[in-house]
Design a protein around this motif. Structure first.
Motif, PDB file in Angstrom:
ATOM      1  N   LEU A  61       4.996  26.587  46.327  1.00 18.01           N
ATOM      2  CA  LEU A  61       5.278  26.643  44.898  1.00 18.01           C
ATOM      3  C   LEU A  61       5.046  28.026  44.295  1.00 18.01           C
ATOM      4  CD1 LEU A  61       3.835  23.196  43.708  1.00 18.01           C
ATOM      5  CD2 LEU A  61       6.207  23.786  44.285  1.00 18.01           C
ATOM      6  N   SER A  62       4.646  28.998  45.124  1.00 12.29           N
ATOM      7  CA  SER A  62       4.560  30.364  44.617  1.00 12.29           C
ATOM      8  C   SER A  62       5.952  30.990  44.492  1.00 12.29           C
ATOM      9  CB  SER A  62       3.680  31.237  45.525  1.00 12.29           C
ATOM     10  OG  SER A  62       4.291  31.455  46.787  1.00 12.29           O
ATOM     11  N   ASN A  63       6.953  30.296  45.020  1.00 11.31           N
ATOM     12  CA  ASN A  63       8.351  30.704  44.882  1.00 11.31           C
ATOM     13  C   ASN A  63       8.994  29.812  43.817  1.00 11.31           C
ATOM     14  OD1 ASN A  63      11.251  30.687  45.265  1.00 11.31           O
ATOM     15  ND2 ASN A  63      10.923  31.763  47.193  1.00 11.31           N
ATOM     16  N   THR A  64       9.404  30.392  42.710  1.00  9.51           N
ATOM     17  CA  THR A  64       9.919  29.605  41.590  1.00  9.51           C
ATOM     18  C   THR A  64      11.159  28.823  41.968  1.00  9.51           C
ATOM     19  OG1 THR A  64       9.016  31.235  40.037  1.00  9.51           O
ATOM     20  CG2 THR A  64      10.650  29.700  39.174  1.00  9.51           C
ATOM     21  N   ILE A  92       4.231   9.860  35.919  1.00  5.21           N
ATOM     22  CA  ILE A  92       3.039  10.703  35.856  1.00  5.21           C
ATOM     23  C   ILE A  92       3.314  12.006  36.610  1.00  5.21           C
ATOM     24  CG2 ILE A  92       0.599  10.979  36.493  1.00  5.21           C
ATOM     25  CD1 ILE A  92       0.304   7.954  36.430  1.00  5.21           C
ATOM     26  N   LEU A  93       2.985  13.122  35.984  1.00  6.12           N
ATOM     27  CA  LEU A  93       3.032  14.429  36.652  1.00  6.12           C
ATOM     28  C   LEU A  93       1.655  15.054  36.537  1.00  6.12           C
ATOM     29  CD1 LEU A  93       4.233  17.010  37.891  1.00  6.12           C
ATOM     30  CD2 LEU A  93       5.010  17.650  35.587  1.00  6.12           C
ATOM     31  N   ILE A  94       1.039  15.322  37.679  1.00  5.88           N
ATOM     32  CA  ILE A  94      -0.256  16.008  37.693  1.00  5.88           C
ATOM     33  C   ILE A  94      -0.061  17.401  38.294  1.00  5.88           C
ATOM     34  CG2 ILE A  94      -2.625  16.014  38.552  1.00  5.88           C
ATOM     35  CD1 ILE A  94      -2.597  13.003  38.520  1.00  5.88           C
ATOM     36  N   ASN A  95      -0.137  18.394  37.426  1.00  2.00           N
ATOM     37  CA  ASN A  95      -0.013  19.786  37.848  1.00  2.00           C
ATOM     38  C   ASN A  95      -1.397  20.298  38.239  1.00  2.00           C
ATOM     39  OD1 ASN A  95       2.840  20.550  37.392  1.00  2.00           O
ATOM     40  ND2 ASN A  95       2.387  20.015  35.261  1.00  2.00           N
ATOM     41  N   ASN A  96      -1.714  20.110  39.505  1.00  2.00           N
ATOM     42  CA  ASN A  96      -3.034  20.477  40.009  1.00  2.00           C
ATOM     43  C   ASN A  96      -3.028  21.795  40.777  1.00  2.00           C
ATOM     44  OD1 ASN A  96      -5.854  19.932  41.297  1.00  2.00           O
ATOM     45  ND2 ASN A  96      -4.462  20.075  43.054  1.00  2.00           N
ATOM     46  N   VAL A  97      -1.890  22.181  41.332  1.00  2.00           N
ATOM     47  CA  VAL A  97      -1.856  23.340  42.217  1.00  2.00           C
ATOM     48  C   VAL A  97      -2.378  24.586  41.515  1.00  2.00           C
ATOM     49  CG1 VAL A  97       0.513  24.057  41.661  1.00  2.00           C
ATOM     50  CG2 VAL A  97      -0.445  24.543  43.931  1.00  2.00           C
ATOM     51  N   GLY A  98      -3.168  25.362  42.237  1.00  2.00           N
ATOM     52  CA  GLY A  98      -3.708  26.591  41.674  1.00  2.00           C
ATOM     53  C   GLY A  98      -4.524  27.334  42.722  1.00  2.00           C
ATOM     54  N   ILE A  99      -4.700  28.612  42.521  1.00  3.27           N
ATOM     55  CA  ILE A  99      -5.528  29.424  43.413  1.00  3.27           C
ATOM     56  C   ILE A  99      -6.484  30.259  42.574  1.00  3.27           C
ATOM     57  CG2 ILE A  99      -3.888  29.523  45.326  1.00  3.27           C
ATOM     58  CD1 ILE A  99      -3.069  32.307  44.351  1.00  3.27           C
ATOM     59  N   GLY A 100      -7.636  30.555  43.151  1.00  2.00           N
ATOM     60  CA  GLY A 100      -8.630  31.371  42.465  1.00  2.00           C
ATOM     61  C   GLY A 100      -9.154  32.443  43.390  1.00  2.00           C
ATOM     62  N   ILE A 139      -1.843  39.575  42.678  1.00  2.00           N
ATOM     63  CA  ILE A 139      -1.689  39.301  41.245  1.00  2.00           C
ATOM     64  C   ILE A 139      -0.474  38.412  40.983  1.00  2.00           C
ATOM     65  CG2 ILE A 139      -1.233  40.355  38.987  1.00  2.00           C
ATOM     66  CD1 ILE A 139      -2.715  42.868  40.089  1.00  2.00           C
ATOM     67  N   ILE A 140       0.647  38.781  41.571  1.00  2.00           N
ATOM     68  CA  ILE A 140       1.891  38.036  41.343  1.00  2.00           C
ATOM     69  C   ILE A 140       1.772  36.603  41.852  1.00  2.00           C
ATOM     70  CG2 ILE A 140       4.324  37.877  42.019  1.00  2.00           C
ATOM     71  CD1 ILE A 140       4.288  41.011  42.042  1.00  2.00           C
ATOM     72  N   LYS A 141       1.168  36.430  43.015  1.00  2.00           N
ATOM     73  CA  LYS A 141       1.036  35.084  43.581  1.00  2.00           C
ATOM     74  C   LYS A 141       0.172  34.192  42.694  1.00  2.00           C
ATOM     75  CE  LYS A 141      -0.104  32.571  47.822  1.00  2.00           C
ATOM     76  NZ  LYS A 141      -0.545  32.674  49.232  1.00  2.00           N
ATOM     77  N   MET A 142      -0.920  34.733  42.155  1.00  2.00           N
ATOM     78  CA  MET A 142      -1.789  33.924  41.305  1.00  2.00           C
ATOM     79  C   MET A 142      -1.074  33.518  40.020  1.00  2.00           C
ATOM     80  SD  MET A 142      -5.724  34.537  40.046  1.00  2.00           S
ATOM     81  CE  MET A 142      -6.315  34.549  41.736  1.00  2.00           C
ATOM     82  N   VAL A 143      -0.353  34.446  39.437  1.00  2.00           N
ATOM     83  CA  VAL A 143       0.399  34.126  38.212  1.00  2.00           C
ATOM     84  C   VAL A 143       1.517  33.128  38.506  1.00  2.00           C
ATOM     85  CG1 VAL A 143       1.914  35.090  36.434  1.00  2.00           C
ATOM     86  CG2 VAL A 143      -0.182  36.304  37.078  1.00  2.00           C
ATOM     87  N   GLN A 144       2.200  33.318  39.620  1.00  2.00           N
ATOM     88  CA  GLN A 144       3.288  32.402  39.994  1.00  2.00           C
ATOM     89  C   GLN A 144       2.776  30.983  40.185  1.00  2.00           C
ATOM     90  OE1 GLN A 144       6.604  32.818  40.519  1.00  2.00           O
ATOM     91  NE2 GLN A 144       7.002  34.946  40.956  1.00  2.00           N
ATOM     92  N   ILE A 145       1.678  30.832  40.920  1.00  2.38           N
ATOM     93  CA  ILE A 145       1.170  29.487  41.220  1.00  2.38           C
ATOM     94  C   ILE A 145       0.460  28.880  40.021  1.00  2.38           C
ATOM     95  CG2 ILE A 145      -0.495  28.199  42.617  1.00  2.38           C
ATOM     96  CD1 ILE A 145       0.174  30.029  44.944  1.00  2.38           C
ATOM     97  N   ALA A 199       4.409  27.780  38.286  1.00  4.71           N
ATOM     98  CA  ALA A 199       4.650  26.504  38.965  1.00  4.71           C
ATOM     99  C   ALA A 199       4.433  25.328  38.010  1.00  4.71           C
ATOM    100  CB  ALA A 199       3.747  26.372  40.192  1.00  4.71           C
ATOM    101  N   THR A 200       3.344  25.365  37.266  1.00  6.95           N
ATOM    102  CA  THR A 200       3.047  24.299  36.308  1.00  6.95           C
ATOM    103  C   THR A 200       4.069  24.246  35.184  1.00  6.95           C
ATOM    104  OG1 THR A 200       0.673  24.218  36.736  1.00  6.95           O
ATOM    105  CG2 THR A 200       1.390  23.584  34.532  1.00  6.95           C
ATOM    106  N   THR A 201       4.386  25.394  34.609  1.00  4.74           N
ATOM    107  CA  THR A 201       5.297  25.440  33.464  1.00  4.74           C
ATOM    108  C   THR A 201       6.707  25.009  33.848  1.00  4.74           C
ATOM    109  OG1 THR A 201       3.998  27.316  32.647  1.00  4.74           O
ATOM    110  CG2 THR A 201       6.087  26.881  31.561  1.00  4.74           C
TER     111      THR A 201
END
Length: 257
Positions: free
Chosen positions: A61-64, A82-90, A103-109, A113-115
């Motif tokens: 999901l890091s690829n739009t 139901i949609l649960i947007n849980n994916v994320g990285i820290g 930077i780009i990968k964190m913003v993308q995911i 991805a959620t939006t």
């Protein structure tokens, strides 16, 4: 007519707990995760144990474009309520040590991805008698943190996006919630890092199974903001940002040393 819950980042951590909690409630699942993370075997286990329908979709999901493609597939084949947007990285790193790819990968995911997935699946949710969107933000949304820098900013976006969208959709059948958990001890590495943190940092930790249960309970109660760490939340509200930022930055500095 079968209805499904979509859970992103569902092969481990909080996403896996969300899937397990939904399965216990006899809710059919569409699980999304990266390839090679044992998602299919987990999905088969949920289907066998709870007698539900489970579909596993493996994609990055890091690829739009992947986000758009997986949404198109879901919309063609399934009814989603139901949609649960849980994916994320820290992660904790010096900003000067990270490259543009990080930077780009964190913003993308964490943001795109959620939006984008929410926007693509909303027409499907509108078709159901009731629809629910749960976005996973973080306690970090309430305070900037040095040595994380990007992560709290992305979670602030998710928090703001969720509240705004909830208000925009208030006259529709779709309700939007946001949950702001603290960090979760999901593996030995996180446990070791937790021991290095201050009392404030350790107080913020959450149990993923409890977060999942409370979150699912509260989306059906149409709770806009779901608090799972009320004491930590209160401290972040009453203590000035300059102080919380200093404390949390010191905590992160110890974590990366």
């Amino acid at each position: 007519m079968k209805q499904y819950a979509v859970v992103t980042g569902s092969s481990r951590g909080l996403g896996k707990s969300f899937a397990g909690e939904l399965a216990q409630r006899q809710i059919n699942l569409i699980l999304i995760s990266l390839p090679n993370e044992s998602l299919v075997s987990f999905g088969k286990k949920m289907a066998s144990e709870y007698g539900i329908d489970v579909h596993c979709l493996e994609t990055d999901l890091s690829n739009t474009q992947n986000v758009i493609s997986v949404a198109e597939k879901i919309n063609k084949q399934f009814n989603v309520f139901i949609l649960i947007n849980n994916v994320g990285i820290g992660g904790s790193r010096k900003f000067t040590d990270v490259d543009s790819t990080y930077i780009i990968k964190m913003v993308q995911i964490n943001i795109l991805a959620t939006t984008v997935l929410t926007r693509q699946l909303l027409p499907n949710l509108f078709k159901q008698p009731e629809g629910y969107v749960l976005n996973v933000s973080s306690l970090a949304a309430y305070s900037p943190i040095g040595y994380k820098t990007i992560y709290p900013a992305t979670k602030s976006f998710i928090y703001s996006f969720s509240i705004g969208l909830c208000q925009e959709l208030k006259d529709t059948n779709v309700f939007v919630s946001v949950v702001n958990p603290g960090p979760m001890v999901t593996n030995e590495d996180v446990f070791v890092r937790n021991k290095k943190q201050s009392l404030f940092g350790r107080l913020a930790y959450s149990d993923s199974a409890k977060v999942a249960k409370k979150s699912i309970d509260n989306i059906f109660k149409r709770k806009k903001v779901i608090l799972v760490n009320p004491l930590s939340w209160l401290l972040l509200q009453i203590v000035p940002t300059r102080i919380t930022c200093s404390i949390l930055t010191s905590t992160m500095k110890r974590e990366i040393q």
